[in-house]
Scaffold this motif. Structure first.
Motif, PDB file in Angstrom:
ATOM      1  N   ASN A  11      -6.140   8.713  -6.595  1.00 42.76           N
ATOM      2  CA  ASN A  11      -5.130   7.942  -5.885  1.00 42.76           C
ATOM      3  C   ASN A  11      -3.851   8.743  -5.651  1.00 42.76           C
ATOM      4  O   ASN A  11      -2.745   8.243  -5.846  1.00 42.76           O
ATOM      5  CB  ASN A  11      -4.848   6.652  -6.668  1.00 42.76           C
ATOM      6  CG  ASN A  11      -4.183   5.584  -5.820  1.00 42.76           C
ATOM      7  OD1 ASN A  11      -4.176   5.682  -4.593  1.00 42.76           O
ATOM      8  ND2 ASN A  11      -3.596   4.605  -6.457  1.00 42.76           N
ATOM      9  N   THR A  43       4.136  12.595  -5.332  1.00 43.54           N
ATOM     10  CA  THR A  43       3.429  11.934  -6.431  1.00 43.54           C
ATOM     11  C   THR A  43       4.381  11.491  -7.541  1.00 43.54           C
ATOM     12  O   THR A  43       5.108  12.300  -8.113  1.00 43.54           O
ATOM     13  CB  THR A  43       2.372  12.894  -7.014  1.00 43.54           C
ATOM     14  OG1 THR A  43       1.636  13.447  -5.924  1.00 43.54           O
ATOM     15  CG2 THR A  43       1.439  12.160  -7.944  1.00 43.54           C
ATOM     16  N   HIS A  91      -8.006  12.295  -3.569  1.00 44.47           N
ATOM     17  CA  HIS A  91      -7.373  11.119  -2.978  1.00 44.47           C
ATOM     18  C   HIS A  91      -8.086   9.846  -3.431  1.00 44.47           C
ATOM     19  O   HIS A  91      -7.475   8.880  -3.871  1.00 44.47           O
ATOM     20  CB  HIS A  91      -7.421  11.226  -1.450  1.00 44.47           C
ATOM     21  CG  HIS A  91      -6.852  10.040  -0.741  1.00 44.47           C
ATOM     22  ND1 HIS A  91      -5.586   9.551  -0.977  1.00 44.47           N
ATOM     23  CD2 HIS A  91      -7.386   9.227   0.207  1.00 44.47           C
ATOM     24  CE1 HIS A  91      -5.362   8.499  -0.205  1.00 44.47           C
ATOM     25  NE2 HIS A  91      -6.436   8.279   0.509  1.00 44.47           N
ATOM     26  N   SER A 149       3.646   0.951  -3.280  1.00 47.12           N
ATOM     27  CA  SER A 149       3.153   0.853  -4.658  1.00 47.12           C
ATOM     28  C   SER A 149       1.829   1.563  -4.851  1.00 47.12           C
ATOM     29  O   SER A 149       1.283   1.568  -5.955  1.00 47.12           O
ATOM     30  CB  SER A 149       3.012  -0.620  -5.048  1.00 47.12           C
ATOM     31  OG  SER A 149       4.259  -1.259  -4.978  1.00 47.12           O
ATOM     32  N   ASN A 150       1.298   2.148  -3.770  1.00 45.99           N
ATOM     33  CA  ASN A 150       0.085   2.948  -3.886  1.00 45.99           C
ATOM     34  C   ASN A 150      -1.084   2.126  -4.418  1.00 45.99           C
ATOM     35  O   ASN A 150      -1.823   2.560  -5.288  1.00 45.99           O
ATOM     36  CB  ASN A 150       0.372   4.160  -4.784  1.00 45.99           C
ATOM     37  CG  ASN A 150      -0.650   5.257  -4.596  1.00 45.99           C
ATOM     38  OD1 ASN A 150      -1.401   5.239  -3.615  1.00 45.99           O
ATOM     39  ND2 ASN A 150      -0.694   6.180  -5.532  1.00 45.99           N
ATOM     40  N   ASP A 178      -6.885   0.302  -0.692  1.00 47.24           N
ATOM     41  CA  ASP A 178      -7.238   1.512   0.044  1.00 47.24           C
ATOM     42  C   ASP A 178      -7.348   1.179   1.533  1.00 47.24           C
ATOM     43  O   ASP A 178      -7.548   0.047   1.944  1.00 47.24           O
ATOM     44  CB  ASP A 178      -8.506   2.170  -0.512  1.00 47.24           C
ATOM     45  CG  ASP A 178      -9.670   1.238  -0.529  1.00 47.24           C
ATOM     46  OD1 ASP A 178     -10.123   0.818   0.555  1.00 47.24           O
ATOM     47  OD2 ASP A 178     -10.129   0.895  -1.638  1.00 47.24           O
ATOM     48  N   HIS A 188       0.835  -1.191   0.000  1.00 44.90           N
ATOM     49  CA  HIS A 188       0.000   0.000   0.000  1.00 44.90           C
ATOM     50  C   HIS A 188       0.880   1.256   0.000  1.00 44.90           C
ATOM     51  O   HIS A 188       0.680   2.189  -0.783  1.00 44.90           O
ATOM     52  CB  HIS A 188      -0.897  -0.013   1.236  1.00 44.90           C
ATOM     53  CG  HIS A 188      -1.750   1.215   1.366  1.00 44.90           C
ATOM     54  ND1 HIS A 188      -2.607   1.652   0.371  1.00 44.90           N
ATOM     55  CD2 HIS A 188      -1.900   2.104   2.383  1.00 44.90           C
ATOM     56  CE1 HIS A 188      -3.225   2.751   0.761  1.00 44.90           C
ATOM     57  NE2 HIS A 188      -2.819   3.056   1.979  1.00 44.90           N
ATOM     58  N   ARG A 189       1.853   1.242   0.873  1.00 45.79           N
ATOM     59  CA  ARG A 189       2.694   2.416   1.045  1.00 45.79           C
ATOM     60  C   ARG A 189       3.611   2.640  -0.163  1.00 45.79           C
ATOM     61  O   ARG A 189       3.701   3.734  -0.698  1.00 45.79           O
ATOM     62  CB  ARG A 189       3.533   2.263   2.325  1.00 45.79           C
ATOM     63  CG  ARG A 189       4.367   3.487   2.702  1.00 45.79           C
ATOM     64  CD  ARG A 189       5.043   3.299   4.059  1.00 45.79           C
ATOM     65  NE  ARG A 189       5.653   1.978   4.214  1.00 45.79           N
ATOM     66  CZ  ARG A 189       6.782   1.580   3.613  1.00 45.79           C
ATOM     67  NH1 ARG A 189       7.432   2.407   2.815  1.00 45.79           N
ATOM     68  NH2 ARG A 189       7.260   0.359   3.809  1.00 45.79           N
ATOM     69  N   ASP A 237      -1.552  10.925   0.735  1.00 44.86           N
ATOM     70  CA  ASP A 237      -1.753   9.771   1.602  1.00 44.86           C
ATOM     71  C   ASP A 237      -2.564  10.187   2.830  1.00 44.86           C
ATOM     72  O   ASP A 237      -2.629  11.349   3.211  1.00 44.86           O
ATOM     73  CB  ASP A 237      -0.433   9.094   1.976  1.00 44.86           C
ATOM     74  CG  ASP A 237       0.521  10.034   2.629  1.00 44.86           C
ATOM     75  OD1 ASP A 237       0.200  10.541   3.724  1.00 44.86           O
ATOM     76  OD2 ASP A 237       1.585  10.305   2.038  1.00 44.86           O
TER      77      ASP A 237
END
Ligand SMILES: NC(=O)c1ccc[n+]([C@@H]2O[C@H](COP(=O)([O-])OP(=O)(O)OC[C@H]3O[C@@H](n4cnc5c(N)ncnc54)[C@H](O)[C@@H]3O)[C@@H](O)[C@H]2O)c1
Ligand SMILES: NC(=O)c1ccc[n+]([C@@H]2O[C@H](COP(=O)([O-])OP(=O)(O)OC[C@H]3O[C@@H](n4cnc5c(N)ncnc54)[C@H](O)[C@@H]3O)[C@@H](O)[C@H]2O)c1
Ligand SMILES: NC(=O)c1ccc[n+]([C@@H]2O[C@H](COP(=O)([O-])OP(=O)(O)OC[C@H]3O[C@@H](n4cnc5c(N)ncnc54)[C@H](O)[C@@H]3O)[C@@H](O)[C@H]2O)c1
Ligand SMILES: NC(=O)c1ccc[n+]([C@@H]2O[C@H](COP(=O)([O-])OP(=O)(O)OC[C@H]3O[C@@H](n4cnc5c(N)ncnc54)[C@H](O)[C@@H]3O)[C@@H](O)[C@H]2O)c1
Ligand code: NA
Ligand code: NA
Lengths: 397, 397, 397, 397
Positions: free
Chosen positions: D80, C327, D76, A79-80, A83, A76-77, D83
Motif C-alpha cells: 500500500n 510515504t 503498491h 487516508s490511503n 483500492d 482514498h487519497r 499512488d
C-alpha cells in the motif's frame, strides 16, 4: 417470496462513515470484498433472517457539497484506504445513490457545525416542527420512489455539543408540544430522530450526540412500534476498555489510573477539535470504567485533532494497576485503526438488525445491540463479552 | 467448629513464586496487606467456604540452598518489590516455614536444571519409584507434624524440557508399573504428581512442565478421589490474548499475525534461556489463538532472558489485523508485570479451591479452574470471560 | 592547598529534586553510590577542576513544613526509589542540612502555590525589595556560618505561572527601581534571582519559571561578575526531542506532527495541574522543534497529573513523518523516568560548573550549559549533540 | 557544458529497494514528487556538484523473473505504497530501464538464495573468474549503449550468509589469483564488487553481505582509483540506536540492556528468515552499542518474518538503563517504517556522492558516507551526529 427491498438512510450521508458504508454495500453486492468486519456475517448469527447487501438502496441527508463518490475518493487519497479497482467498479452505485442525498436541516448549529454547511440548499426552518416535517417528506419520498419494503434511518452526522435535556424531553407528548415552538432549544439530532420514529422508521444513533437518548424519544418509539438504538459506535479505545477492564476486575487487580490519549485527523476530528463538541465524545468514552470495575479509578480521556493522521485514529492508553502486596504494574496499548472502516460494517450490522427487529414486531430500545455502542442506551452492562452474549442469545435462542 | 488447619506444600519452595506466596500468606494473616490480586477474595466468590490465610502452614521441596526469607530478600533487593516493614514483620513466619522445606528429588535433570541443584542433601534415587516414596514420606511427615486436616501440593518448580509421553502415560496402572523400572524416562514433575495424588493430596501444576498432564495422572486422581488442575499459571501476555482474541473474533476482524516478545530476568528466565526448557513455555503460550479465532494466524512467541529486568517481565505484542474492505490495522501492547507478584495470589486461589473441592468430594480435573491456566488441562475453552463464568457458576450455582 | 568549602543553596529545598540532590551528595560523599547520571563525572570532562561532593554544604528556602529527610522518605515510600540502607546512612547529613533551610518568601502567589505554603514562618513582605533583602540576609548568614569559599543558588521551586515582562525587566537599573514599589507585579522567582546575583552568587534556574530569564537579570549578572544559567532542566521527553528531531532533519524526513503526552504524579505535577502554571511548562517543552527542523510541524504537548504515578513521569510521543514518494511513517516512544532522579545529578552538575565558572572569572549566561536546559537562555542551538560539543569544547579546549 | 549522462547499475535490480529507487528517479525527473528523504537535497549539501535525477540511466542484474514495473506494482498492491498516478506516469521509464536488466550470476548460493533464482537465463559459471568477466561485459555494454560518462554499481541484492574471509581476501593480488580457481569459496557479492571495481566503476554495498568489506577489495579500489562504500544502509532501528546511545552516554546513564525486536514481511524478510542469512543482518545491527557507550550492555536483536507486514518493518526496542542512586528506568520505542522507501533515496544519495567522488579523483573507502551505513567500512565512529558532521565537512569545507 420476492426479495425484500430495503432502504438505508444516513444522516451525514457524505461523511467518512456513511460513504464507506455505501462503498462497502456496493462492493459486497458485487462480490468484490469479503465480509470481514461485519458482525452479522459471523456463523453464530447465521440463524437470523437478515437482508442481503443487494437488498439495500442508499439515501440520506447532508449539509455539505459532496457526493458519496467524492467522499470515497477523498478518503482514498488522504487516508490511503480502499483500492482503485473497487472504487471504479462501485462508482456507478455511488453516483446513483448520491442522487438520493437531500439537503439536511441544521437547527441552530454552533459555529463549528455551521462552518461545514456549504451546501446551498440547506434548509432554513422557522421551527423545530418544520424541520421534522421536511425530513419526513424526504424519507417518504425516498421510500415511494424506490418501492422500499422497509427503511432504516441512521444518524452518522457530525458530533453535536452536549445539551442538558429540559422537561420537554421527558415524555413523547411534551416533546411533540415543544416542537411547535420556535423558541425551543433542541439539538438537530433530536429532530431527525423524532422525524424518523414518528414516521415509523427504525432509528439508530451512531454518534455521541445525545439528542436521541431521551425518554421522550424512547416513549415515541414504543408508541409507534419502532425499534431504536444508540449511542456512539464502539470502534476503538472504548472497545478495548470494555474487554480489558473486566479482566482487571476478575483478577482483583486494582486499577489506579487509566489514561487514554486519542489523536485523529479526519473531519470528525476537526469538529471534535471544538471544545464544545469534544465534550460529548469524551463523556461518551469515559463512563464505563466505574461500571466495569466497581469503583472509580482516576481516568483521563483526551481527543486531539492531528491533521496528518487523517482517518487513522491512534490511541495510546496507559493503565496503572496494583497487584498483590502493593506492587504497581503497567499495561500500555497503542491502537492504530482506520475509523471509517471500523465503523462502516457496524452501520450495516445495526441497520440489518433494526430492520429485522421491526419485522419481528419489536419496539423501543434494542438492548441486544449494546455490544455495538460506547454508551448503550438503556443497558448498564458494559462488559463486551456479556453484551455479545445478549446478541447471541437473541440470535440463537 | 474448630478452625481447620491446612498445609500448602510447594515444589520449588524457595523460588520466586513460592516465596512470594509464603510472604503473602503471612502478610494477609497479619493484616498487613489487602487482598488485591486474590481472585478468591472477590465478592462474587464469597459463597464459597474457603480456608482463611491463618489456616495455612507452608512446607515444600527445593533443590537449591536458599530459604523462604533469603528468596524474599533477593526479590526485594533485585526487583524492588515488597517493603522493609512487611518483610521484617513476616520474617518469623518465613523462618519457621523454611524448616519445613525438604530436599527435592531430581530425576535425570538436564544441564540447566542440574546446575541449580546446589543443596547438598538433594537425593539420588535408584528408580522413579524410590523418588515417589521419598516424596510421600515427606508429605506425610509434614501432615502429621502439623496435625493438618488437609494438604494441597502445588508444583512451582523450574520449567522442565518438553517430553513426549510414551504408552506408560496412558493409564494409571501402566504408569505404576513403569515407575518400578530404573530405565523409565519420566520427567521429575510426573513423579511429584504421582506421589501427591497417590497419597491422596490434591495437586496443582503451576508450571508449563507437562509431566502432570497425562491420562495416567488424571486416571489416578479419579481413582484416589483427588482433585487436580494445571497447567501454567496465566499471568501476563497469555491472559491478554485470552481477552483480546475473542474481541477480534466477535467483531469479525481477521487477525493476520500476532507477535509476542517477552523479556524477563529472574531465575525462571534463566532456566528458560536454555532452548530445551524454553520450548515448553513457548508451546504453552501459543496454543490458544487458533482455538479462540477459529483459524490459525501467523503467530510468533519469543521469550528472552534479560538480566537487568529481574522479576519484571515485559511483553510487547503486535497484532496485525484486517478490517472491512481489506484495511490492515494494528494493535500493540506492552505489559510490564512483576511475575512472582502476579502468580502468588493465584497460587493461594488454586490452593484454597483445591482444598474446598476435596472437601466437596470432587475428584479428577477441576474444569472450573480453567481461568487460572495458560493450558487448562481437560478444557478447550480459552476465552477468559467464559472460563471465569465457569468459576462463577461453580461458586454461585 | 586546603580543600575548598562550597555551599549549595536550593530554593524549594524540601521538594523532590532538591531532597534527592541532597541525598545524592551525601551518598556520593560516603561512597555509597556510583556517579551514574552525573555528567560532570564523565572522563571527557575530567580536565575541569570541579568541587568534590565532600566540599558541599546544603541549605535553602522552602515554604512547606517538611525536612530533607521527610521528603526523601516520602519519595521512597510513594515512588519506590532509593533503598533503606542509603537513607539510613545519609540521614544524619540530611538532618544537619535541614537546619539550614529557611522560610521562603512568596510574593503574591496564585492559589495553587499559596496552597503549598503551610510553613508558619513564611515571611510576608511589604515590597519586592523587602523580599530581596530577606533572601540576601539568609544567604550571607549561611555563608558565614559555614565559612564557605563560594555559594551557588539554584531555583528548584514549584513552577510559577507564565508572566509577561514589563519594561522594568529590560535593564538592571530599571528593575532595581521597580523593586522599591510595593505595587510592582513580579514573580517570586525574579526576586530570588535578583537577591542571589546582586549579592554576588552564581544563580541557576532549574525550573520553567521565566522570572530569571530577563535582560535585567542578565545585565545584573554581568555587572556583578556573576555566572548565570537556565531554564528548565532537560530530563525526559524534551531531551529525546533534541536528539531525534536532528535525525529527521538530517535524513530530510518531513515531520508532519509530533504529539507528546506526559503524565506524572508528584507535587510538581500537582502544581502543573493548575492550568496557569502548566502553561509555563508546555511553553518550555514546545519551542525547540521549529528550530531543529527548520519548519513548524503540528505539535501538541500535554502534561497531566496522574496521582498513582508519583515521581515516575511517563511520556508517550507519536511522531508522524513523511519519507520518499509521499510515504507516511511513524515513530512512537514511551519514556518512563523518575523525575527527581533524572534531575538531581544535573543539579550537582550545574552547581559544580557554576562555581568553577565563577572561579574562572566568567560572568553572565553560561552558554556552555545549554545541554542541560529545555530553554537554554541566550542559546539558539537546540541539537543536544551540538550543545554537548559546546560543553566538551569548554572542558577540553 | 553538456549535461553529464550517468548510469546507476543495481545488483538485485528487481528487488524492492532497487525498483523503488528507479521509480523515485523517474518521479523526480518528471517533477512528480518532492525530494523528501533525499539527504543530498538538503540545503547544507547544496555546494556539491551532484548529478540531477534526469542525468541517470538505470540498469542492473537480477536472478528473478520480474521487471522494475512488476516489482513496483507488487509493492503498491501488497504494501500500500505509491499512488496509481505516479506509477502510470513513470511506467514508460521503468519499462525502458527493465530492458537494461541482465541475468545475474549466482555463485554457489545456499538454498534460500537459490530458491529465488527463477530467471531461466541465470548464468552457470565454471569459476569465479568467469563470473567476474560476465559481469564486466554487462557493465561495459551498458555504458557503451547509453554513452554514459560515468557508471556507479550498487549492490542491493538479497542478504547472503556470513562468511569467514580466508587469506586470499587480504590483498588484491591474492584475490585475483584465487579467482582463477574453481574451488575457491567466495560469496557472490565479492565477485560483483571485484568486477565493478576492477573495471573502474565506483561500488557501494547497500546490504549486510560482507563480501565487499575485505582488505583485498579496498586495496583494489585504491589501486584502480575507484571510490568504495558500505555496508548495510542504516534505515531504521540502527539509525535510532546511533542517535539514542550517544544521548545515554552523554548523560552518563548506564544502559543495562537494549533489546530490539524487528518484524517484516517482504522478500528480504523471507531471505532473512533463513537462519544462515539472518546471521549477517543481526551482526550488522548489533555492533555499534559497545562503541557508542564505551561498554557492552546486554543486547539482543531479533528479526522475524511476518508475512502480513509486507514492506512495513516494525521494530520494538526496549532500553533499560540506570540513573542516579541506582534507579532503573525504561525507554521503549516502536518504529513503523516502509523499508524500501527509507532505503531508496539513500541509494540515490550514495550513488550521486560516489560519482562525484570519482570526478574529484578520490579512491578507496569514502569515510564521509559513514552516516548512511549500519557498519561503515573503515570508520569507527558510530554516532550519527558526528558521522553527519563528516559529510557536512566534506560538503562545505
Ligand atoms: N468513525 C468512527 O469510528 C466513529 C465511531 C463512533 C462514532 N462516530 C461518529 O460518527 C459520526 C460521523 O463520523 P464521520 O467520521 O463520518 O464524520 P464526518 O465529519 O466525515 O461526517 C459527518 C457528516 O455529517 C454531516 N452533517 C453535519 N451536520 C449535519 C446535519 N445537520 N444534517 C445532515 N448532515 C450533517 C457533515 O456534513 C458530514 O458530511 C460522528 O459523530 C462520529 O463521532 C464515528
Ligand atoms: N511467575 C509467573 O508469573 C509464572 C507464571 C506462570 C508459570 N510460572 C512457572 O512457575 C515456575 C516457578 O517460577 P519462579 O519464577 O518461581 O521460578 P524460580 O526459578 O524462582 O523457582 C523455581 C524453584 O524450583 C526449584 N526446583 C528446580 N527443580 C526442582 C526439583 N526437581 N525439585 C524441587 N525444586 C526444584 C528451584 O531450585 C527454584 O527454587 C516456573 O516453572 C514458571 O515457568 C510462573
Ligand atoms: N524533576 C524534573 O525532572 C524536573 C525537570 C525539569 C524541571 N523541573 C522543575 O523543578 C522544580 C522542582 O520540581 P520538584 O519535582 O522538586 O517539585 P516539588 O513540588 O517536589 O518541589 C518544589 C518545592 O518548592 C517549594 N516552593 C514553592 N514555592 C516556593 C517559594 N516561593 N519559595 C521557596 N520554596 C518554594 C515547594 O514547597 C516544594 O517543596 C519544578 O519547577 C519543576 O518543574 C523538574
Ligand atoms: N530496505 C531497507 O531498508 C534496507 C536497508 C538496509 C539494507 N537493505 C538490504 O538491501 C538488500 C535488498 O533489499 P530488498 O528489500 O530490496 O530485497 P529484495 O528481496 O526485494 O531484493 C533483492 C533482489 O536481489 C535479487 N538477487 C538475489 N541474488 C542475486 C544475485 N546473485 N544476483 C543478482 N540479483 C540477486 C533478488 O532476486 C531480488 O530481486 C537486502 O540485502 C537488504 O538487507 C535493505
Ligand atoms: Na493505496
Ligand atoms: Na523499595
Amino acid at each position: 417470496m420476492a426479495q425484500r427491498r430495503v432502504g438505508l438512510w444516513m444522516i451525514g450521508a457524505c461523511g467518512g462513515v456513511s460513504a464507506t458504508t455505501a462503498l462497502g454495500l456496493a462492493a459486497l453486492t458485487r462480490g468484490l470484498t469479503p465480509t470481514t468486519g461485519l458482525v452479522t456475517a459471523l456463523p453464530r448469527l447465521a440463524a437470523l433472517d437478515l437482508d442481503e447487501p443487494a437488498a439495500f438502496v442508499v439515501g440520506g441527508h447532508d449539509v455539505r457539497q459532496a457526493t458519496l463518490l467524492s467522499a470515497v475518493r477523498e478518503l482514498h487519497r488522504r487516508s490511503n484506504v480502499f483500492d482503485e479497482r473497487t472504487i471504479s467498479a462501485c462508482a456507478p452505485d455511488l453516483e446513483a445513490w448520491s442522487a438520493n442525498v437531500r439537503p439536511g436541516v441544521s437547527f441552530r448549529p454552533n459555529a463549528a457545525l455551521a462552518a461545514l454547511a456549504d451546501r446551498p440548499d440547506v434548509r432554513a426552518v422557522p421551527s423545530p416542527k418544520a424541520a421534522v416535517e421536511l425530513v419526513q417528506r424526504d424519507l417518504r419520498a425516498f421510500q415511494q420512489a424506490h418501492k422500499l419494503d422497509q427503511l432504516v434511518v441512521v444518524n452518522a452526522a457530525s458530533t453535536e455539543p452536549p445539551f442538558e435535556p429540559g422537561p420537554e424531553c421527558d415524555a413523547a407528548d411534551r416533546l411533540a408540544a415543544a416542537l411547535e415552538k420556535s423558541t425551543t432549544a433542541l439539538p438537530t439530532s433530536t429532530l431527525y430522530a423524532y422525524a424518523a420514529i414518528d414516521a415509523g422508521f427504525p432509528y439508530v444513533n451512531l454518534t455521541p450526540s445525545r439528542g436521541a437518548s431521551l425518554p421522550a424519544i424512547e416513549g415515541l418509539a414504543r408508541a409507534r412500534g419502532v425499534p431504536l438504538a444508540g449511542q456512539d459506535l464502539k470502534t476503538g479505545e472504548t472497545l478495548l476498555k470494555s474487554v480489558l477492564a473486566p479482566m482487571f476486575a476478575r483478577r482483583n487487580l486494582r486499577v489506579h489510573s487509566w489514561v487514554g490519549h486519542n489523536i485523529l485527523g479526519n473531519r470528525d476530528g476537526q469538529v471534535l477539535n471544538d471544545p464544545e463538541n469534544k465534550a460529548s465524545k469524551v463523556r461518551s468514552k469515559d463512563a464505563l470504567l466505574a461500571e466495569l470495575l466497581g469503583y472509580r479509578p482516576q481516568s483521563l480521556v483526551s481527543i486531539e485533532y492531528v491533521e496528518s493522521l487523517d482517518d487513522w485514529k491512534t490511541a495510546w492508553d496507559h493503565v496503572h494497576f496494583e497487584g498483590f502486596l502493593g506492587t504497581k504494574m503497567t499495561l500500555q496499548f497503542t491502537w492504530q485503526g482506520c475509523d471509517s472502516l471500523l465503523a462502516a460494517p457496524l452501520v450495516l450490522d445495526v441497520a440489518r438488525l433494526s430492520l429485522l427487529a421491526q419485522r419481528r414486531g419489536e419496539s423501543g430500545t434494542m438492548g441486544h445491540l449494546a455490544c455495538f455502542f460506547k454508551s448503550p442506551v438503556g443497558v448498564t452492562e458494559h462488559d463486551f463479552g456479556k453484551q455479545f452474549e445478549m446478541l447471541e442469545l437473541y440470535a440463537g435462542g
